[in-house]
Design an enzyme around this catalytic site. Structure first.
Site, mmCIF file in Angstrom:
data_model
loop_
_atom_site.group_PDB
_atom_site.id
_atom_site.type_symbol
_atom_site.label_atom_id
_atom_site.label_comp_id
_atom_site.label_asym_id
_atom_site.label_seq_id
_atom_site.Cartn_x
_atom_site.Cartn_y
_atom_site.Cartn_z
ATOM 1 N N ASP A 46 1.190 -1.109 -0.067
ATOM 2 C CA ASP A 46 -0.153 -0.116 -0.013
ATOM 3 C C ASP A 46 0.777 1.397 0.300
ATOM 4 O OD1 ASP A 46 -2.240 1.482 -0.013
ATOM 5 O OD2 ASP A 46 -2.261 1.517 1.794
ATOM 6 N N GLY A 47 0.136 2.082 -0.186
ATOM 7 C CA GLY A 47 0.860 3.635 -0.265
ATOM 8 C C GLY A 47 0.536 4.656 0.344
ATOM 9 N N GLU A 50 2.206 4.254 -3.562
ATOM 10 C CA GLU A 50 1.752 2.397 -4.117
ATOM 11 C C GLU A 50 2.662 2.327 -4.915
ATOM 12 O OE1 GLU A 50 -1.023 1.319 -3.331
ATOM 13 O OE2 GLU A 50 -2.259 3.073 -3.479
ATOM 14 N N ASP A 74 -4.363 -2.284 -3.428
ATOM 15 C CA ASP A 74 -5.448 -1.608 -2.940
ATOM 16 C C ASP A 74 -5.581 -0.782 -4.236
ATOM 17 O OD1 ASP A 74 -4.248 0.072 -2.161
ATOM 18 O OD2 ASP A 74 -5.781 0.457 -0.341
ATOM 19 N N HIS A 86 -9.247 -0.171 3.150
ATOM 20 C CA HIS A 86 -10.295 -0.211 3.911
ATOM 21 C C HIS A 86 -11.353 -0.891 4.161
ATOM 22 C CE1 HIS A 86 -7.190 2.918 3.934
ATOM 23 N NE2 HIS A 86 -7.386 3.583 3.095
ATOM 24 N N ASP A 119 -1.803 -0.629 4.930
ATOM 25 C CA ASP A 119 -2.479 1.329 5.312
ATOM 26 C C ASP A 119 -1.381 1.732 6.039
ATOM 27 O OD1 ASP A 119 -3.944 3.654 4.173
ATOM 28 O OD2 ASP A 119 -4.771 2.746 6.326
#
Length: 161
Positions: A8-9, A51, A73, A128, A138
């Site tokens: 994730d970023g 990301e 994501d 999320h 995250d």
């Protein structure tokens, strides 16, 4: 060797301080699962660059060729490969279908190089949405973005915004 990776970023502003997080899982022949977490914060970057960096960091951490299932994501990252956007960008000399320059070419090239020794598949996961490993990535990314050990994103330019 099979590895499952999540990445994730995050960016606090676009551009702004940012970070990535990645979690790698490997189950050895004895059935024991090994987990490695990676993160880094950057002074000024974008969400899309982070990301990409999450996926890059996960793959660059591998020391031998692996079969990698990489979960993200980021539709930007996942669709680039699963919908073959990147093939068109390369064929057109890093131009979009609208003949605009592709953003973050430095990181796309770095990701391609990181993928080269591996058999990589990309899996999109809704962000999320309560998925433990995506939520952990995250948390790693946002903690890194909010941290004090921020480094320069040397390839960042305002053209990436």
């Amino acid at each position: 060797m099979r590895v499952v990776a999540y990445s994730d970023g995050s960016s606090r502003g676009n551009p702004g301080p940012g970070g990535f997080g990645a979690v790698l899982l490997y189950t050895d022949p004895a059935g024991q699962t090994h987990k490695r977490e990676l993160s880094q914060g950057y002074q000024r970057t974008t969400n899309n660059r982070m990301e990409l960096m999450g996926a890059i960091a996960a793959l660059e951490a591998l020391t031998r060729p692996c079969s990698v299932e990489l979960h993200s994501d980021s539709q930007y990252v996942v669709k680039a490969f699963n919908d073959h956007w990147i093939d068109g960008w390369i064929r057109r000399g890093w131009k979009t279908s609208q003949k605009q320059p592709v953003k973050n070419v430095d990181l796309w090239n770095r990701l391609l190089a990181a993928m080269a020794p591996h058999d990589v598949s990309f899996v999109w996961v809704k962000g999320h949405a309560g998925h433990d490993l995506n939520e952990r990535c995250d948390e790693l990314a946002t903690t890194a973005a909010d941290g004090d050990a921020l480094v320069d994103d040397e390839g960042f330019s305002d053209a990436d915004v």
